[in-house]
Scaffold this active site. Structure first.
Site, PDB file in Angstrom:
ATOM      1  N   ASP A 124       0.812  -1.223   0.000  1.00  0.00           N
ATOM      2  CA  ASP A 124       0.000   0.000   0.000  1.00  0.00           C
ATOM      3  C   ASP A 124       0.844   1.270   0.000  1.00  0.00           C
ATOM      4  O   ASP A 124       0.452   2.288   0.569  1.00  0.00           O
ATOM      5  CB  ASP A 124      -0.980   0.005   1.195  1.00  0.00           C
ATOM      6  CG  ASP A 124      -1.801  -1.262   1.245  1.00  0.00           C
ATOM      7  OD1 ASP A 124      -2.298  -1.668   0.177  1.00  0.00           O
ATOM      8  OD2 ASP A 124      -1.912  -1.861   2.323  1.00  0.00           O
ATOM      9  N   GLU A 125       1.993   1.230  -0.641  1.00  0.00           N
ATOM     10  CA  GLU A 125       2.863   2.413  -0.709  1.00  0.00           C
ATOM     11  C   GLU A 125       2.431   3.360  -1.825  1.00  0.00           C
ATOM     12  O   GLU A 125       2.962   4.468  -1.930  1.00  0.00           O
ATOM     13  CB  GLU A 125       4.333   2.000  -0.949  1.00  0.00           C
ATOM     14  CG  GLU A 125       4.971   1.137   0.133  1.00  0.00           C
ATOM     15  CD  GLU A 125       4.783  -0.342  -0.148  1.00  0.00           C
ATOM     16  OE1 GLU A 125       4.047  -0.693  -1.093  1.00  0.00           O
ATOM     17  OE2 GLU A 125       5.379  -1.151   0.587  1.00  0.00           O
TER      18      GLU A 125
ATOM     19  N   LYS B 124       1.974   2.011  -5.240  1.00  0.00           N
ATOM     20  CA  LYS B 124       2.648   1.504  -6.445  1.00  0.00           C
ATOM     21  C   LYS B 124       1.818   1.715  -7.704  1.00  0.00           C
ATOM     22  O   LYS B 124       2.347   2.060  -8.750  1.00  0.00           O
ATOM     23  CB  LYS B 124       2.956   0.001  -6.291  1.00  0.00           C
ATOM     24  CG  LYS B 124       3.959  -0.298  -5.200  1.00  0.00           C
ATOM     25  CD  LYS B 124       4.192  -1.786  -5.059  1.00  0.00           C
ATOM     26  CE  LYS B 124       3.032  -2.532  -4.459  1.00  0.00           C
ATOM     27  NZ  LYS B 124       2.738  -2.236  -3.058  1.00  0.00           N
TER      28      LYS B 124
ATOM     29  N   GLY C  45      -4.218  -4.638  -4.339  1.00  0.00           N
ATOM     30  CA  GLY C  45      -5.205  -3.650  -4.774  1.00  0.00           C
ATOM     31  C   GLY C  45      -4.461  -2.400  -5.170  1.00  0.00           C
ATOM     32  O   GLY C  45      -3.973  -1.667  -4.318  1.00  0.00           O
ATOM     33  N   HIS C  46      -4.291  -2.201  -6.469  1.00  0.00           N
ATOM     34  CA  HIS C  46      -3.526  -1.041  -6.933  1.00  0.00           C
ATOM     35  C   HIS C  46      -4.487   0.058  -7.391  1.00  0.00           C
ATOM     36  O   HIS C  46      -5.257  -0.131  -8.327  1.00  0.00           O
ATOM     37  CB  HIS C  46      -2.569  -1.453  -8.059  1.00  0.00           C
ATOM     38  CG  HIS C  46      -1.473  -2.346  -7.569  1.00  0.00           C
ATOM     39  ND1 HIS C  46      -0.562  -2.961  -8.383  1.00  0.00           N
ATOM     40  CD2 HIS C  46      -1.139  -2.723  -6.308  1.00  0.00           C
ATOM     41  CE1 HIS C  46       0.273  -3.673  -7.647  1.00  0.00           C
ATOM     42  NE2 HIS C  46      -0.060  -3.547  -6.393  1.00  0.00           N
ATOM     43  N   THR C  47      -4.419   1.192  -6.696  1.00  0.00           N
ATOM     44  CA  THR C  47      -5.358   2.276  -6.978  1.00  0.00           C
ATOM     45  C   THR C  47      -4.722   3.319  -7.883  1.00  0.00           C
ATOM     46  O   THR C  47      -3.588   3.739  -7.662  1.00  0.00           O
ATOM     47  CB  THR C  47      -5.779   2.949  -5.652  1.00  0.00           C
ATOM     48  OG1 THR C  47      -6.183   1.926  -4.750  1.00  0.00           O
ATOM     49  CG2 THR C  47      -6.914   3.930  -5.857  1.00  0.00           C
TER      50      THR C  47
ATOM     51  N   THR D  33      -6.026 -11.678   3.393  1.00  0.00           N
ATOM     52  CA  THR D  33      -7.139 -11.103   2.635  1.00  0.00           C
ATOM     53  C   THR D  33      -8.169 -12.192   2.287  1.00  0.00           C
ATOM     54  O   THR D  33      -9.217 -11.901   1.729  1.00  0.00           O
ATOM     55  CB  THR D  33      -6.640 -10.471   1.326  1.00  0.00           C
ATOM     56  OG1 THR D  33      -5.987 -11.482   0.562  1.00  0.00           O
ATOM     57  CG2 THR D  33      -5.665  -9.330   1.593  1.00  0.00           C
TER      58      THR D  33
ATOM     59  N   ARG E  37       3.649 -29.269  -5.549  1.00  0.00           N
ATOM     60  CA  ARG E  37       3.603 -29.891  -6.879  1.00  0.00           C
ATOM     61  C   ARG E  37       2.261 -30.560  -7.197  1.00  0.00           C
ATOM     62  O   ARG E  37       2.215 -31.556  -7.916  1.00  0.00           O
ATOM     63  CB  ARG E  37       4.777 -30.878  -7.044  1.00  0.00           C
ATOM     64  CG  ARG E  37       6.110 -30.157  -6.979  1.00  0.00           C
ATOM     65  CD  ARG E  37       7.247 -31.070  -6.734  1.00  0.00           C
ATOM     66  NE  ARG E  37       7.181 -31.639  -5.396  1.00  0.00           N
ATOM     67  CZ  ARG E  37       8.024 -32.518  -4.924  1.00  0.00           C
ATOM     68  NH1 ARG E  37       8.993 -32.969  -5.676  1.00  0.00           N
ATOM     69  NH2 ARG E  37       7.905 -32.969  -3.698  1.00  0.00           N
TER      70      ARG E  37
ATOM     71  N   GLN F  73       2.149  -6.103  -3.044  1.00  0.00           N
ATOM     72  CA  GLN F  73       2.456  -6.139  -1.604  1.00  0.00           C
ATOM     73  C   GLN F  73       3.728  -5.326  -1.326  1.00  0.00           C
ATOM     74  O   GLN F  73       3.964  -4.347  -2.003  1.00  0.00           O
ATOM     75  CB  GLN F  73       2.569  -7.575  -1.062  1.00  0.00           C
ATOM     76  CG  GLN F  73       1.254  -8.332  -1.012  1.00  0.00           C
ATOM     77  CD  GLN F  73       0.849  -8.946  -2.345  1.00  0.00           C
ATOM     78  OE1 GLN F  73       1.637  -9.601  -2.984  1.00  0.00           O
ATOM     79  NE2 GLN F  73      -0.373  -8.737  -2.758  1.00  0.00           N
TER      80      GLN F  73
ATOM     81  N   ARG G  51     -10.474  -2.984   5.148  1.00  0.00           N
ATOM     82  CA  ARG G  51     -10.093  -2.929   6.564  1.00  0.00           C
ATOM     83  C   ARG G  51      -9.303  -1.660   6.871  1.00  0.00           C
ATOM     84  O   ARG G  51      -8.511  -1.213   6.034  1.00  0.00           O
ATOM     85  CB  ARG G  51      -9.190  -4.126   6.917  1.00  0.00           C
ATOM     86  CG  ARG G  51      -9.905  -5.450   6.878  1.00  0.00           C
ATOM     87  CD  ARG G  51      -8.958  -6.582   7.182  1.00  0.00           C
ATOM     88  NE  ARG G  51      -7.998  -6.801   6.103  1.00  0.00           N
ATOM     89  CZ  ARG G  51      -7.034  -7.715   6.132  1.00  0.00           C
ATOM     90  NH1 ARG G  51      -6.874  -8.460   7.192  1.00  0.00           N
ATOM     91  NH2 ARG G  51      -6.225  -7.861   5.116  1.00  0.00           N
TER      92      ARG G  51
ATOM     93  N   ARG H  73      -6.305   0.486   7.943  1.00  0.00           N
ATOM     94  CA  ARG H  73      -4.871   0.135   8.016  1.00  0.00           C
ATOM     95  C   ARG H  73      -4.288   0.683   9.308  1.00  0.00           C
ATOM     96  O   ARG H  73      -4.648   1.775   9.741  1.00  0.00           O
ATOM     97  CB  ARG H  73      -4.115   0.740   6.826  1.00  0.00           C
ATOM     98  CG  ARG H  73      -4.544   0.148   5.504  1.00  0.00           C
ATOM     99  CD  ARG H  73      -3.760   0.750   4.346  1.00  0.00           C
ATOM    100  NE  ARG H  73      -4.281   0.253   3.087  1.00  0.00           N
ATOM    101  CZ  ARG H  73      -4.459   0.996   2.003  1.00  0.00           C
ATOM    102  NH1 ARG H  73      -4.132   2.273   2.005  1.00  0.00           N
ATOM    103  NH2 ARG H  73      -4.945   0.469   0.897  1.00  0.00           N
TER     104      ARG H  73
ATOM    105  N   SER I 206       5.371  12.011  -4.922  1.00  0.00           N
ATOM    106  CA  SER I 206       3.946  12.032  -5.248  1.00  0.00           C
ATOM    107  C   SER I 206       3.254  12.861  -4.170  1.00  0.00           C
ATOM    108  O   SER I 206       3.388  12.585  -2.987  1.00  0.00           O
ATOM    109  CB  SER I 206       3.425  10.592  -5.271  1.00  0.00           C
ATOM    110  OG  SER I 206       2.028  10.598  -5.196  1.00  0.00           O
TER     111      SER I 206
ATOM    112  N   GLY J 177      -0.142  13.681  -4.176  1.00  0.00           N
ATOM    113  CA  GLY J 177      -1.595  13.492  -4.175  1.00  0.00           C
ATOM    114  C   GLY J 177      -1.922  12.291  -5.029  1.00  0.00           C
ATOM    115  O   GLY J 177      -1.053  11.781  -5.752  1.00  0.00           O
TER     116      GLY J 177
HETATM  117  P1  IMP Z   1      -2.596 -12.884   2.021  1.00  0.00           P
HETATM  118  O1  IMP Z   1      -1.488 -12.719   1.072  1.00  0.00           O
HETATM  119  O2  IMP Z   1      -3.920 -12.420   1.494  1.00  0.00           O
HETATM  120  O3  IMP Z   1      -2.695 -14.252   2.644  1.00  0.00           O
HETATM  121  O4  IMP Z   1      -2.300 -11.916   3.264  1.00  0.00           O
HETATM  122  C1  IMP Z   1      -1.125 -12.050   4.057  1.00  0.00           C
HETATM  123  C2  IMP Z   1      -0.795 -10.729   4.723  1.00  0.00           C
HETATM  124  O5  IMP Z   1      -0.388  -9.802   3.722  1.00  0.00           O
HETATM  125  C3  IMP Z   1      -1.956 -10.068   5.457  1.00  0.00           C
HETATM  126  O6  IMP Z   1      -1.461  -9.339   6.556  1.00  0.00           O
HETATM  127  C4  IMP Z   1      -2.514  -9.116   4.430  1.00  0.00           C
HETATM  128  O7  IMP Z   1      -3.206  -8.042   5.009  1.00  0.00           O
HETATM  129  C5  IMP Z   1      -1.240  -8.661   3.749  1.00  0.00           C
HETATM  130  N1  IMP Z   1      -1.433  -8.266   2.359  1.00  0.00           N
HETATM  131  C6  IMP Z   1      -1.680  -9.057   1.300  1.00  0.00           C
HETATM  132  N2  IMP Z   1      -1.781  -8.345   0.164  1.00  0.00           N
HETATM  133  C7  IMP Z   1      -1.584  -7.056   0.521  1.00  0.00           C
HETATM  134  C8  IMP Z   1      -1.529  -5.840  -0.219  1.00  0.00           C
HETATM  135  O8  IMP Z   1      -1.659  -5.791  -1.441  1.00  0.00           O
HETATM  136  N3  IMP Z   1      -1.290  -4.719   0.497  1.00  0.00           N
HETATM  137  C9  IMP Z   1      -1.081  -4.752   1.850  1.00  0.00           C
HETATM  138  N4  IMP Z   1      -1.115  -5.860   2.571  1.00  0.00           N
HETATM  139  C10 IMP Z   1      -1.359  -7.007   1.920  1.00  0.00           C
END
Ligand code: IMP
Length: 424
Positions: free
Chosen positions: A13-14, A16, A40-42, A129, A143, A224, A303, A305, A411, A413
């Protein structure tokens, strides 16, 4: 031409998505190398917000080739929804999206196993997630996974039934009853698979290496963040793939000596969704202010953050692991009204000061902070680095000095236009 890599240096969530979108005009090809619908890339432009989960953020730029590499896992149902919403925007993704034959598929049962295993973990719950990421990568390593190219094999039905049986036996053994109508979900999944199969499936390792040989500019887009990496993140509170730069090589089939710039995205403070250690977390008013001002709510799950100050110990570690050559700093504008801003420069663990990110980050960590006076000015109104407030430039200079890496883009905004590219 070398492969440039763009990735997050914190817990995801930086920002990207926005940065890939801004950089896309400089590249011919954008390729995702790991993760799946947990991402989730916004992106925001022309006053509209777009969220992508699986499709590379270059899709909004006509003429760019977008590739989903072998390291990614796809849920056909989520993929279809994403394609449908792009089609509503008149974007015909079939024309410029190519998918690796080796992508592993997330089955409905993977999601149920994810939910079941999270329940079983009790206090060790990762805060997944619940998109089926962990169980899908587990099957890949065990495998018994299911790749897109397997659909065309002669023993497809047999293998598919076999995997489903392994999964349903596991769920039954643990008395896990999915909330959804099992038959209906499988029907939806098989229908959605047809949408996926409309796309051009390729051996993306061959195509990507060919593009590089032809001097095409290729950008690998991470999902991530480094601190969620399966090997180097805050284990076990991590995701199930290699989110670091090396993951771009294995997730795309490009050799390490073919990589070029490593662009690290850093948010001016830290956030984390899900559980696990977070040394600079703010459980007070300031944390709440960061969450509110920064709209820090999960793109995939909604959720809230967790928020905290920038952590240089973790950042320097991430820079080392990834070989970061330049930084993009995002969301500093969220702190425009702050009187005081802090940066963590060291950790105190068992009364000893350390600058290393510990293997057992679950220990009690007391962060050591350096304080900065806030800049108290609206950064998004400035588009020239030289005209930015001095207090902000001092903050930028400190991060550059400590990390030894230049901050090339700022960045200010969410919109494409709110971006300062530094020339000095
Ligand atoms: P999972 O990859 O959905 O099993 O989640 C594992 C951990 O990574 C959890 O703490 C999620 O909240 C976090 N996580 C997974 N995908 C993202 C992302 O795109 N952004 C931020 N946290 C993420």
């Amino acid at each position: 031409m070398k492969l440039d890599i763009l990735l997050g240096l914190q817990w995801g969530d930086e920002g990207k998505g926005k940065v890939v979108d801004v950089l896309s005009p400089h590249y011919d090809v954008i390729a995702r190398f790991q993760g799946g619908p947990n991402a989730g890339h916004t992106l925001e432009f022309n006053g509209i917000k777009h969220v992508l989960h699986i499709i590379p953020s270059g899709i909004f730029h006509p003429g760019k080739i977008n590739i989903i590499g072998n390291g990614v896992v796809i849920d056909p149902i989520v993929f279809k929804k994403e394609i449908d919403s792009l089609e509503q925007l008149a974007i015909k993704a079939t024309e410029n999206l190519l998918i690796s034959n080796k992508v592993h598929l997330i089955l409905p049962t993977h999601k149920w196993i994810d939910a079941m295993q999270e329940e079983q973990k009790g206090k060790q719950k990762v805060g997944s997630t619940l998109k089926g990421i962990g169980p899908t990568y587990t099957d890949k390593v065990a495998r018994i996974g299911f790749r897109i190219c397997d659909i065309h094999s002669a023993d497809f039905s047999e293998r598919f039934e076999n995997i489903c049986k392994i999964h349903t036996d596991l769920l039954k053994k643990n008395s896990y009853q999915p909330q959804e109508d099992i038959a209906a979900v499988f029907t939806e999944w098989l229908n959605a698979l047809q949408t996926l199969l409309r796309f051009t499936l390729i051996d993306s390792e061959y195509e990507l290496n060919r593009y590089l040989k032809e001097d095409k500019k290729v950008l690998a887009e991470g999902a991530q963040g480094t601190l969620l990496d399966i090997d180097f993140g805050s284990y076990p509170f991590v995701t199930s793939s290699n989110t670091v730069a090396a993951g771009a090589c294995t997730g795309l089939g490009v050799a390490p000596n073919q990589t070029g710039k490593v662009i690290g995205i850093v948010k001016a403070y830290c956030t984390r969704v899900g559980n696990g250690p977070f040394p600079t977390e703010l459980l007070d008013e300031t944390g709440e202010q960061l969450r509110k001002q920064g709209h820090e709510f999960g793109t995939t799950t909604g959720r809230p953050r967790r928020c905290g100050w920038l952590d240089l110990v973790a950042l320097k570690y991430a820079i080392m692991i990834n070989g970061v050559t330049e930084i993009v700093l995002t969301k500093a504008d969220v702190m425009d009204n702050f009187e005081l801003i802090k940066i963590c420069t060291a950790y105190q663990i068992d009364e000893r000061t350390t600058h290393r990110f510990p293997s057992d980050i679950n220990k009690e960590i007391i962060p050591v902070f350096k304080e900065f006076a806030g800049w108290k000015q609206n950064l998004s109104e400035v588009n020239d680095y030289e005209k930015l407030p001095q207090n902000f430039k001092d903050y930028v200079a400190f991060i550059e000095e400590e990390t030894g890496v230049p901050i090339r883009i700022i960045s200010t905004g969410p919109d494409r236009s709110e971006t300062i590219i530094r020339t000095t």
